[in-house]
Design an enzyme around this catalytic site. Structure first.
Site, PDB file in Angstrom:
ATOM      1  N   HIS A   1      -2.659  -4.087 -47.328  1.00 56.48           N
ATOM      2  CA  HIS A   1      -3.335  -5.095 -46.208  1.00 56.48           C
ATOM      3  C   HIS A   1      -2.467  -6.372 -46.422  1.00 56.48           C
ATOM      4  O   HIS A   1      -2.288  -7.179 -45.426  1.00 56.48           O
ATOM      5  CB  HIS A   1      -4.814  -4.785 -46.217  1.00 56.48           C
ATOM      6  CG  HIS A   1      -5.404  -5.725 -45.026  1.00 56.48           C
ATOM      7  ND1 HIS A   1      -6.805  -6.011 -45.114  1.00 56.48           N
ATOM      8  CD2 HIS A   1      -4.877  -6.175 -43.931  1.00 56.48           C
ATOM      9  CE1 HIS A   1      -7.225  -6.587 -43.883  1.00 56.48           C
ATOM     10  NE2 HIS A   1      -5.752  -6.801 -43.230  1.00 56.48           N
TER      11      HIS A   1
ATOM     12  N   GLU B   1       1.096  -6.367 -45.500  1.00 55.48           N
ATOM     13  CA  GLU B   1       1.368  -6.411 -43.932  1.00 55.48           C
ATOM     14  C   GLU B   1       1.115  -8.027 -43.407  1.00 55.48           C
ATOM     15  O   GLU B   1       2.022  -8.428 -42.731  1.00 55.48           O
ATOM     16  CB  GLU B   1      -0.014  -5.448 -43.495  1.00 55.48           C
ATOM     17  CG  GLU B   1       0.003  -5.773 -41.818  1.00 55.48           C
ATOM     18  CD  GLU B   1      -1.252  -5.753 -41.191  1.00 55.48           C
ATOM     19  OE1 GLU B   1      -1.555  -6.798 -40.474  1.00 55.48           O
ATOM     20  OE2 GLU B   1      -2.264  -5.007 -41.852  1.00 55.48           O
ATOM     21  N   HIS B   2      -0.005  -8.712 -43.931  1.00 55.35           N
ATOM     22  CA  HIS B   2      -0.001 -10.236 -43.643  1.00 55.35           C
ATOM     23  C   HIS B   2       1.273 -10.960 -43.934  1.00 55.35           C
ATOM     24  O   HIS B   2       1.734 -11.861 -43.264  1.00 55.35           O
ATOM     25  CB  HIS B   2      -1.393 -10.722 -44.144  1.00 55.35           C
ATOM     26  CG  HIS B   2      -2.575 -10.296 -43.206  1.00 55.35           C
ATOM     27  ND1 HIS B   2      -3.068 -11.193 -42.710  1.00 55.35           N
ATOM     28  CD2 HIS B   2      -3.316  -8.846 -43.307  1.00 55.35           C
ATOM     29  CE1 HIS B   2      -4.214 -10.550 -41.908  1.00 55.35           C
ATOM     30  NE2 HIS B   2      -4.081  -9.366 -42.360  1.00 55.35           N
TER      31      HIS B   2
ATOM     32  N   GLU C   1     -11.552 -11.524 -43.808  1.00 53.90           N
ATOM     33  CA  GLU C   1     -11.468 -10.728 -43.212  1.00 53.90           C
ATOM     34  C   GLU C   1     -12.318  -9.512 -43.633  1.00 53.90           C
ATOM     35  O   GLU C   1     -13.213  -8.772 -43.061  1.00 53.90           O
ATOM     36  CB  GLU C   1     -10.007 -10.216 -42.681  1.00 53.90           C
ATOM     37  CG  GLU C   1      -9.945  -9.040 -41.661  1.00 53.90           C
ATOM     38  CD  GLU C   1      -8.647  -8.494 -41.480  1.00 53.90           C
ATOM     39  OE1 GLU C   1      -8.497  -7.273 -40.941  1.00 53.90           O
ATOM     40  OE2 GLU C   1      -7.770  -9.098 -42.167  1.00 53.90           O
TER      41      GLU C   1
END
Length: 1026
Positions: free
Chosen positions: A102, A105-106, A203
């Site tokens: 994750h 991905e950012h 998040e």
């Protein structure tokens, strides 16, 4: 963006198979026909064609290829749809919960070799006319999709995406910003305490404040305990700070390689161009490797297991004493067996969908809980699928009872099977889904095939739905007990099943905060003085980098001159049926008929307004005419593509204090079922059932539970709605219908022990709303079917004529606007005009059990037709991209934030999953100062215009053409003049509107925050605390 496993990727019942068939696009041959000319074995730009298959059900040709040098897999779906899509996905199989896929991905989207500027992904949002741009982390893959209708734009975005995933910079600074870092609370004050910061860190704290999400994560981790599914791929907040920058780079090197990649393209652009660009810009630079990312099968348990977890209590739960969840989950077969997956998905729908299903009857109707558990039904997003069944909103003492009901229901299904009519209704649903066209068909397909293809399933087989339907019918014919045998095998005799219960713990948030504080303390204790100094210096460096004006000139961009100057027009015909105005719009709808009716609320007594959303949700679910609610649900599934009623608050395009209020009836059906669809509506108008209190209670509880669950996901929308409440009459009604006021009202209704008063209220509302005297209709269908539809509509109007009553509006100040601007004497829309409305300032704080905030400030500005409206739209986009994104997300650590100009004339600032509260309000105000100072370039303005146009020009499905005009009266001509105003927006206009509307002395604004306990706000008398 982290995508939960239950993200409906493989669930047929949620996917809409659709896409635009623009039959009027002039091409000598269609994209589908051209693709059929490829031959297996043919070589194209370093790829070899493996298979070419026509898929007439979905109006496409599938071409499967593989890359000779690296083994990368490729699927192209050629279809006559101008909304072209690209997606690349990698199998990402982490073995810890640090959130490495994750955070990666950012971080890959933060700059690459060819595009080294910071954050090219967010910058491209404003340099392109994309119709979709995002990235998703699922449990076992990471996917990067975009779509656009512009060929040049497609090449630009493809270039940025390829460089991002294969050649990212992965700078340490980007890892700190996007992942996690230790930093002084105030980066410019070395004596301020050290805290954890980071976009993904915040998040995931926000994601885990959602109890449904938390539960789903636990179910997956515990049902598949032996490999990648036992960890949190998005990141467990307390494990995220264990990830190092080195580990991040290592994960990229092993997983983001063409040998571990699957490429998908869709639409009417030529395949060769895509292949050539992908080969030249990326694949030619790699050799084949063995990525070794396969997920082994989960070893089967020999006996069932049980477990228990806790969560935070829900302040808005319908019944505070009943907040437990219990669910039984079963491990099923491998998802790469397409037909077995299809069968189990259908079986799941038969078992749980709608009031005729056995589990609905046995679990929902006895009202033991408020709704099915958040994880329910078939889930094909992991290598081996699962099926879950259970309840939320139940009492702890009912645990054993629920377990018994589940096993008894399975026995009953094995004994009795399913009615043939229910199976037919489900197959009818698939037929409609295949014919219905939406605008993001490419994205639906990419998501639909992602999981199975990720584990080397055949994506083409998944697309050939008719074959699965035919095989399914054949299997039932050969063995009438086909489905019962599956239930026996997968559920009764399956020892790999997990029973997971969840209960609220009053100290849950405290424990979470304590665990985070301990983790932080451990990290701090290990620091030397020089480490602390380095943290402070790095914090200042990051702040300086975030504050520096970025040079984005290396990125490709469309120009404003690439935007079409004139909009395509949509032809509509105005007519009437039984004295009711009708708008007809001829569209290529694949043999479906779409019907809408707008019914005015002007005669409804004000004290009934709060009940309207409840009325809308139950009116099609309580039974009607000779049908009880079960038979009604069955007929709707068998004869229509769905029937629904929703509230509408439509602001006037010329006047802020005028608006139209009503409810919208919507339905669709195959042409052959037109009479049946109108017959169902006639019964709802003439003989709706409201007197079944037991049924109403079930619907009320489900509705209240759904609203309470939705807040942690859409908190910013609730904040924006509440902030606008005191600013316009439409804003006030919007809060009543869909804001926190409605959430609290539904909680009160769910707590009532006696619903008699509600039962008495519903027919009163029905008499005011379902009244042909205050109604207008719209029909979208093919030219061939138009006259038949008109005849059916005429007879429907005769059937419901008895409901026609001329009633006086509750308020006298009604203004009329002609439905057809060319005809002032024809039928009109009746708007409510509240010229005495006094907007006032108000600040509201809702204390909720979340560790993050949702912040909004709304300002009253101008309506759609005003000359400044276009400038405010461009300003909102520019402030978001050039100022607020940096302040709220990069520096503030929120997951998102920005400004937007609403159709109702309200200019709103917002933040999403934000660690800050009142500080974010000052970021909004700084944004206004920045805009007033005029420190932006022509390039900034042009980028904001591109961003506005990509929304204005987003594709419209045949079902929805002409709907803007039908609902709000905005004609193509008005849209064209708005378009011309957008093109004309200048630097001076932007500074002017910032000064005129957004400055402290000039503005009338409302503020709302949803978030955790906040002492500073409580002590400030200017806030209303809810």
């Amino acid at each position: 963006m982290f995508r939960q496993t239950r993200a409906v990727l493989q669930k047929l019942r949620y996917i809409s198979f659709n896409g635009q068939q623009q039959t009027w696009r002039l091409k000598s041959t269609s994209a589908r026909e051209r693709a059929l000319q490829y031959q297996p074995g043919q070589k194209l730009h370093g790829f070899t064609v493996r298979e070419v298959v026509a898929v007439p059900d979905l109006f496409l040709t599938a071409v499967k290829l593989s890359h000779d040098k690296t083994g990368a897999q490729y699927l192209h779906a050629a279809r006559d749809d101008s909304n072209n899509l690209f997606s690349v996905q990698f199998r990402t199989t982490p073995l810890d919960s640090t959130g490495v896929p994750h955070i990666l991905e950012h971080t890959v989207l933060c700059g690459s070799e060819k595009y080294p500027c910071r954050d090219p992904f967010f910058k491209m949002l404003n340099r392109s006319l994309s119709t979709f741009m995002n990235a998703f982390t699922a449990s076992d893959y990471t996917m990067y999709p975009f779509s656009t209708q512009n060929g040049k734009d497609f090449q630009n975005l493809l270039s940025v995406y390829l460089d991002a995933v294969f050649f990212p910079c992965l700078r340490e600074q980007d890892f700190w910003q996007e992942g996690w870092r230790l930093e002084n609370e105030n980066p410019s004050d070395p004596s301020s305490p050290l805290v954890f910061k980071g976009v993904v860190f915040n998040e995931m704290k926000g994601a885990f404040s959602d109890n449904e999400r938390l539960y789903a994560q636990h179910v997956q981790n515990k049902l598949y305990p032996d490999h990648t599914y036992s960890v949190v791929s998005g990141g467990e907040p307390l494990a995220i700070p264990d990830l190092t920058w080195e580990q991040l780079k290592q994960f990229h090197a092993t997983h983001y390689h063409p040998s571990n990649a699957r490429f998908f393209t869709y639409g009417d652009l030529p395949l060769e161009n895509h292949l050539k660009q992908i080969e030249e810009e990326a694949l030619s630079k790699f050799e084949r490797i063995n990525p070794n990312t396969e997920v082994p099968s989960q070893p089967h348990w020999t006996s069932p297991r049980a477990d228990h977890v806790t969560c935070s209590p829900d302040a808005l739960a319908p019944d505070p004493a009943r907040q437990n969840t219990l669910c039984v989950s079963y491990l099923l077969g491998d998802i790469t067996d397409t037909f077995e997956g299809f069968t189990l998905s259908l079986l799941s729908s038969l078992m749980i969908s709608g009031p005729n299903s056995p589990f609905y009857k046995s679990l929902i109707e006895p009202k033991i809980g408020t709704d099915f558990s958040s994880v329910v039904g078939y889930d094909g997003s992991t290598k081996e699928a699962s099926f879950s069944i259970g309840l939320q909103g139940m009492a702890e003492e009912d645990t054993e009872k629920v377990k018994e009901i589940i096993s008894q229901t399975i026995n009953d299904i094995i004994e009795n099977g399913f009615e043939e009519e229910r199976i037919e209704a489900l197959l009818h649903k698939i037929e409609i889904q295949m014919k219905h066209q939406s605008t993001n068909f490419g994205l639906s397909l990419a998501s639909y095939i992602a999981s199975s293809w990720n584990h080397d399933g055949d994506p083409v087989e998944l697309l050939r739905l008719s074959e699965s339907v035919a095989m399914f019918r054949q299997a039932l014919k050969e063995n009438p007990r086909f489905l019962q045998d599956k239930v026996k095998h997968y559920f009764k005799e399956n020892t790999h099943r997990l029973t997971l219960s969840m209960s609220p713990d009053d100290t849950y948030l405290e424990k979470q905060a304590k665990a985070e504080a301990e983790k932080l303390q451990k990290k701090i204790e290990a620091l030397s003085d020089s480490d602390r100094k380095e943290i402070y210096e790095k914090g200042l460096e990051l702040l300086a980098a975030q504050s520096k004006t970025q040079d984005a000139s290396c990125l490709p961009a469309l120009k404003v001159s690439d935007i079409e100057p004139v909009i395509p027009t949509t032809t509509v015909q105005m007519s009437s049926a039984g004295g009711v105005p009708v708008q007809y719009c001829e569209q290529p709808t694949n043999g479906l008929v779409y019907f809408r009716a707008m019914c005015s609320l002007n005669t409804l007594p004000e004290d009934l307004r709060l009940y309207v959303p409840l009325f809308c949700s139950v009116i099609t679910k309580m039974g009607c005419g000779g049908l009880d609610y079960r038979q009604q649900a069955q007929q709707m599934e068998l004869r229509t593509g769905g029937m629904s009623v929703s509230t509408q608050v439509i602001s006037d395009y010329t006047q802020l204090d005028s608006f139209e209020q009503g409810v919208l009836l919507s339905s669709s059906c195959l042409e052959r079922n037109l009479p049946h669809m109108f017959e169902l509506w006639s019964d709802i108008f003439n003989k709706p059932h409201f007197d079944n209190e037991e049924r109403l209670r079930v619907l009320v509880m489900m509705s209240a539970q759904e609203l309470a669950n939705g807040i942690s996901y859409s908190g910013h929308m609730y904040a924006v709605t509440r902030a606008g409440r005191q600013l316009t009459p439409a804003g006030d009604l919007q809060e009543t219908f869909s804001g926190m006021e409605q959430v609290k009202f539904m909680k009160r209704i769910a707590e009532m022990s006696d619903l008699t008063q509600v039962i008495r209220t519903l027919p009163r509302i029905k008499n005011h709303l379902l009244n042909p005297a205050n109604m207008r209709c719209a029909v979208n269908t093919t030219p061939q079917k138009m006259s038949d539809t008109a005849t059916q509509l005429e007879s429907f109007m005769k059937d419901v004529a008895a409901n026609k009553k001329e009633r006086k509006p509750i308020r006298a100040n009604i203004i009329e606007k002609p439905l057809d601007p060319q005809n002032d004497f024809g039928p009109s829309r009746k708007l409510l005009s509240d010229l005495d409305f006094q907007p006032c300032q108000m600040k509201t704080f809702f204390e909720l059990p979340f560790p993050v905030n949702f912040v909004s400030e709304s300002i009253r500005t101008v309506p759609f037709s005003h000359e400044d409206y276009a400038s405010l739209c461009v300003l909102a986009r520019m402030m978001t991209a050039k100022f607020l994104h940096g302040e709220i997300r990069e520096k503030g650590g929120a997951y998102g934030g920005g400004a937007r100009m609403g159709a109702g004339g309200l200019f709103s600032f917002y933040s999403y999953r934000d660690p800050n509260s009142v500080q974010t309000l000052s970021a909004f105000h700084k944004g206004v100062d920045w805009a007033k100072s005029g420190q932006f370039t022509q390039q900034d303005i042009d980028e904001a215009k591109l961003s506005v146009f990509s929304a204005v020009d987003s594709p419209v499905a045949p079902a929805d053409k002409g709907m803007g005009r039908f609902l709000s009266g905005v004609t193509d001509q008005m849209k064209q003049s708005y378009r011309e105003r957008l093109f004309a927006v200048s630097h001076k206009n932007l500074v002017d509107v910032a000064e005129r509307y957004l400055c402290v002395g000039q503005k009338t604004c409302g503020v709302a925050i949803l978030g955790p306990e906040n002492d500073a706000i409580k002590k400030d008398p200017s806030w209303v605390v809810q």
